[in-house]
Design a protein around this motif. Sequence first.
Motif, PDB file in Angstrom:
ATOM      1  N   LEU A  73      -8.901  20.708  13.929  1.00 48.14           N
ATOM      2  CA  LEU A  73      -7.565  20.304  13.700  1.00 48.14           C
ATOM      3  C   LEU A  73      -6.765  21.298  14.294  1.00 48.14           C
ATOM      4  CD1 LEU A  73      -6.954  17.831  10.806  1.00 48.14           C
ATOM      5  CD2 LEU A  73      -7.550  17.385  13.108  1.00 48.14           C
ATOM      6  N   ASN A  74      -6.980  22.507  13.639  1.00 47.87           N
ATOM      7  CA  ASN A  74      -5.878  23.650  13.954  1.00 47.87           C
ATOM      8  C   ASN A  74      -5.667  24.009  15.569  1.00 47.87           C
ATOM      9  OD1 ASN A  74      -4.118  25.475  12.555  1.00 47.87           O
ATOM     10  ND2 ASN A  74      -5.337  27.106  13.717  1.00 47.87           N
ATOM     11  N   PRO A  75      -6.633  23.978  16.159  1.00 51.30           N
ATOM     12  CA  PRO A  75      -6.357  24.400  17.654  1.00 51.30           C
ATOM     13  C   PRO A  75      -5.719  23.117  18.480  1.00 51.30           C
ATOM     14  CG  PRO A  75      -8.611  24.905  17.266  1.00 51.30           C
ATOM     15  CD  PRO A  75      -8.139  24.326  15.866  1.00 51.30           C
ATOM     16  N   ILE A  76      -5.854  22.015  17.645  1.00 52.00           N
ATOM     17  CA  ILE A  76      -5.051  20.931  18.574  1.00 52.00           C
ATOM     18  C   ILE A  76      -3.822  20.781  18.171  1.00 52.00           C
ATOM     19  CG2 ILE A  76      -5.088  18.167  18.309  1.00 52.00           C
ATOM     20  CD1 ILE A  76      -8.122  18.248  17.890  1.00 52.00           C
ATOM     21  N   PHE A  77      -3.397  20.957  16.751  1.00 48.79           N
ATOM     22  CA  PHE A  77      -1.808  20.901  16.654  1.00 48.79           C
ATOM     23  C   PHE A  77      -1.085  22.357  16.547  1.00 48.79           C
ATOM     24  CE2 PHE A  77      -3.768  17.215  14.503  1.00 48.79           C
ATOM     25  CZ  PHE A  77      -2.868  16.171  15.060  1.00 48.79           C
ATOM     26  N   GLU A  78      -1.770  23.238  16.645  1.00 50.52           N
ATOM     27  CA  GLU A  78      -1.164  24.703  16.567  1.00 50.52           C
ATOM     28  C   GLU A  78      -0.219  24.954  18.149  1.00 50.52           C
ATOM     29  OE1 GLU A  78       0.221  28.381  15.768  1.00 50.52           O
ATOM     30  OE2 GLU A  78      -0.904  27.229  14.429  1.00 50.52           O
ATOM     31  N   PRO A  79      -0.677  24.372  19.200  1.00 50.61           N
ATOM     32  CA  PRO A  79       0.368  24.294  20.260  1.00 50.61           C
ATOM     33  C   PRO A  79       1.731  23.869  20.070  1.00 50.61           C
ATOM     34  CG  PRO A  79      -1.856  24.321  20.913  1.00 50.61           C
ATOM     35  CD  PRO A  79      -1.749  23.896  19.283  1.00 50.61           C
ATOM     36  N   ILE A  80       1.706  22.608  19.393  1.00 52.32           N
ATOM     37  CA  ILE A  80       2.848  21.948  19.352  1.00 52.32           C
ATOM     38  C   ILE A  80       3.798  22.399  18.241  1.00 52.32           C
ATOM     39  CG2 ILE A  80       1.689  19.861  20.159  1.00 52.32           C
ATOM     40  CD1 ILE A  80       1.951  18.596  17.471  1.00 52.32           C
ATOM     41  N   PHE A  81       3.324  23.321  17.255  1.00 54.61           N
ATOM     42  CA  PHE A  81       4.223  23.704  16.029  1.00 54.61           C
ATOM     43  C   PHE A  81       5.179  24.698  17.069  1.00 54.61           C
ATOM     44  CE2 PHE A  81       0.354  23.601  13.176  1.00 54.61           C
ATOM     45  CZ  PHE A  81       0.629  21.988  12.941  1.00 54.61           C
ATOM     46  N   ILE A  82       6.355  24.617  16.336  1.00 58.00           N
ATOM     47  CA  ILE A  82       7.424  25.669  16.783  1.00 58.00           C
ATOM     48  C   ILE A  82       7.162  26.916  16.413  1.00 58.00           C
ATOM     49  CG2 ILE A  82       9.080  23.857  16.652  1.00 58.00           C
ATOM     50  CD1 ILE A  82      10.373  25.113  14.167  1.00 58.00           C
ATOM     51  N   PRO A  83       7.938  28.201  17.098  1.00 57.52           N
ATOM     52  CA  PRO A  83       7.359  29.315  16.707  1.00 57.52           C
ATOM     53  C   PRO A  83       8.063  29.729  15.261  1.00 57.52           C
ATOM     54  CG  PRO A  83       8.369  29.504  18.867  1.00 57.52           C
ATOM     55  CD  PRO A  83       8.485  27.920  18.381  1.00 57.52           C
ATOM     56  N   ASN A  84       9.060  29.214  15.060  1.00 55.86           N
ATOM     57  CA  ASN A  84       9.714  29.390  13.518  1.00 55.86           C
ATOM     58  C   ASN A  84       9.219  28.937  12.498  1.00 55.86           C
ATOM     59  OD1 ASN A  84      11.124  31.512  15.160  1.00 55.86           O
ATOM     60  ND2 ASN A  84      13.208  30.760  14.533  1.00 55.86           N
ATOM     61  N   PHE A 103       6.419  29.006   9.817  1.00 60.73           N
ATOM     62  CA  PHE A 103       5.741  30.525   9.294  1.00 60.73           C
ATOM     63  C   PHE A 103       4.705  30.188   8.301  1.00 60.73           C
ATOM     64  CE2 PHE A 103       9.614  31.906  11.050  1.00 60.73           C
ATOM     65  CZ  PHE A 103       9.255  33.189  11.927  1.00 60.73           C
ATOM     66  N   SER A 104       4.394  29.212   7.744  1.00 58.82           N
ATOM     67  CA  SER A 104       3.398  28.953   6.569  1.00 58.82           C
ATOM     68  C   SER A 104       2.083  28.613   7.120  1.00 58.82           C
ATOM     69  CB  SER A 104       3.803  27.629   5.650  1.00 58.82           C
ATOM     70  OG  SER A 104       2.935  27.182   4.681  1.00 58.82           O
ATOM     71  N   CYS A 105       1.074  29.429   6.604  1.00 58.62           N
ATOM     72  CA  CYS A 105      -0.451  29.224   6.764  1.00 58.62           C
ATOM     73  C   CYS A 105      -0.855  29.117   8.337  1.00 58.62           C
ATOM     74  CB  CYS A 105      -0.755  27.781   5.931  1.00 58.62           C
ATOM     75  SG  CYS A 105      -0.550  27.440   4.310  1.00 58.62           S
ATOM     76  N   ARG A 106      -0.254  30.003   8.892  1.00 61.17           N
ATOM     77  CA  ARG A 106      -0.446  29.784  10.437  1.00 61.17           C
ATOM     78  C   ARG A 106      -0.985  31.400  10.876  1.00 61.17           C
ATOM     79  NH1 ARG A 106       4.479  27.963  13.842  1.00 61.17           N
ATOM     80  NH2 ARG A 106       2.806  28.307  15.535  1.00 61.17           N
ATOM     81  N   ILE A 107      -2.010  31.719  11.877  1.00 55.78           N
ATOM     82  CA  ILE A 107      -2.216  33.050  12.169  1.00 55.78           C
ATOM     83  C   ILE A 107      -1.303  33.576  12.926  1.00 55.78           C
ATOM     84  CG2 ILE A 107      -4.031  34.146  13.553  1.00 55.78           C
ATOM     85  CD1 ILE A 107      -6.044  31.603  13.206  1.00 55.78           C
ATOM     86  N   GLY A 108      -1.076  34.791  12.303  1.00 53.48           N
ATOM     87  CA  GLY A 108       0.171  35.632  13.145  1.00 53.48           C
ATOM     88  C   GLY A 108       1.284  35.469  12.383  1.00 53.48           C
ATOM     89  N   SER A 145      -4.842  20.246   3.221  1.00 51.04           N
ATOM     90  CA  SER A 145      -3.249  20.042   2.607  1.00 51.04           C
ATOM     91  C   SER A 145      -2.351  20.995   3.527  1.00 51.04           C
ATOM     92  CB  SER A 145      -3.262  20.341   1.332  1.00 51.04           C
ATOM     93  OG  SER A 145      -4.061  18.972   0.676  1.00 51.04           O
ATOM     94  N   GLN A 146      -2.924  22.207   3.905  1.00 45.94           N
ATOM     95  CA  GLN A 146      -1.923  23.425   4.337  1.00 45.94           C
ATOM     96  C   GLN A 146      -1.697  22.880   5.823  1.00 45.94           C
ATOM     97  OE1 GLN A 146      -3.689  27.132   4.123  1.00 45.94           O
ATOM     98  NE2 GLN A 146      -4.158  26.984   1.967  1.00 45.94           N
ATOM     99  N   ILE A 147      -2.766  22.279   6.569  1.00 47.68           N
ATOM    100  CA  ILE A 147      -2.491  22.057   7.690  1.00 47.68           C
ATOM    101  C   ILE A 147      -1.755  20.708   7.837  1.00 47.68           C
ATOM    102  CG2 ILE A 147      -4.926  20.909   8.272  1.00 47.68           C
ATOM    103  CD1 ILE A 147      -4.467  21.957  11.356  1.00 47.68           C
ATOM    104  N   PHE A 148      -2.184  19.830   6.725  1.00 45.43           N
ATOM    105  CA  PHE A 148      -1.435  18.473   6.759  1.00 45.43           C
ATOM    106  C   PHE A 148      -0.072  18.679   6.584  1.00 45.43           C
ATOM    107  CE2 PHE A 148      -5.287  16.077   5.017  1.00 45.43           C
ATOM    108  CZ  PHE A 148      -5.971  15.892   6.456  1.00 45.43           C
ATOM    109  N   ALA A 149       0.336  19.548   5.713  1.00 43.34           N
ATOM    110  CA  ALA A 149       1.886  20.030   5.526  1.00 43.34           C
ATOM    111  C   ALA A 149       2.382  20.271   6.703  1.00 43.34           C
ATOM    112  CB  ALA A 149       1.857  20.864   4.373  1.00 43.34           C
ATOM    113  N   ASN A 150       1.759  21.263   7.439  1.00 40.28           N
ATOM    114  CA  ASN A 150       2.598  21.593   8.717  1.00 40.28           C
ATOM    115  C   ASN A 150       2.659  20.428   9.750  1.00 40.28           C
ATOM    116  OD1 ASN A 150       3.322  24.279   8.257  1.00 40.28           O
ATOM    117  ND2 ASN A 150       1.511  25.091   8.931  1.00 40.28           N
TER     118      ASN A 150
END
Length: 349
Positions: free
Chosen positions: A93-104, A106-111, A199-204
């Motif tokens: 799931l993370n590689p699918i949704f990570e690109p659509i998250f905004i840069p700002n 900050f929770s539970c994301r690499i970097g 739950s961390q990725i669901f929250a994001n």
Amino acid sequence: MKIYKDLYWLIISPASLFKAWDVFKSDKKNKIDVMDFELDLEKNIFDLYRDLKSAIYKHGQYKGFWIHDPKLRRIHKATVRDRVLHHAIFNVLNPIFEPIFIPNSFSCRIGKGTHKGMKKVAEMLSIMSQNNTRQCYALKCDIRKFFDSIDHNILISILDKKIKDEKVMNLMREIVESFEVKRQNLFERRGVPIGNLTSQIFANIYMNEFDQFVKHKLKIKYYARYTDDFIIVSTDKVYLENLIPLIQDFLKTKLCLELHPKKVDIVKHIRGVDFLGYVILPKHIKLRTKTKRKIPKKIKERVDRYKQGKITELTLYSSLQSYLGVLSHANAYKLSQELQNKFWFWLNE
């Protein structure tokens, strides 16, 4: 919008499950339940695989306990078998949704993380105050009982926008509906457990709906969020006041969430903006008072546990370096020196 199909095998394949196990166990090798699972690792992994392949997998029960982090929180711990699957799901799931998250976000994301979040807010305040030459304000908000309030149907509908794989969506429903808080009525199913990696990725994913509203509908530039805490910076206090009902309406109607009435505040930068354990002032950053008091107590507890043989020397020194790292992001040189002196005193007393 890009959609994704044929994901089920990527999650449930033995290779995926063994990879998830390796990541999961890396910092849990001495846990009894993890060691028990590892005693018959291949059988346990292949039993999980067969249940998933046959679509008969059922999520197990949770074990609940309380922690102070720093406020009292109820954590729900899944079985090792389920947590291995959580890692396998996260890996897809993370590689699918990570690109659509905004840069700002900050929770539970690499970097990302708390330090990056705090520094971004400090940067926003500096820009809006024109390097501390004019007054600016921060609207600080917190969502009431966020994890307990996540609506299962809304979360599933958000996931379904991008994932067009029936087997994956059935598995998502099994994971999401494995936990719920006490129902208000027969039709509401709410809540995800704080202890789950999923739950961390669901929250994001859930709060990304709000992030997109803030950025594209409200067109707010200076915004940052960490889980359910968020900040908007402006030079116009009235503008920030007028945003509050718009935010409340979106959260309530689209996500079934409510702002915490005691944690909505507009603060002057000159008085300090409290965010993620730090207080950001015009010319320096200091630790939140509670954080400052907590760190020596935590280090003393670690030293005591080391002397009792409950943790290793490596764990002890890693804890010290971690807390020194926290201090390094604030103007806290004196406090850092005091902490190191106390550490050596407690270790040798």
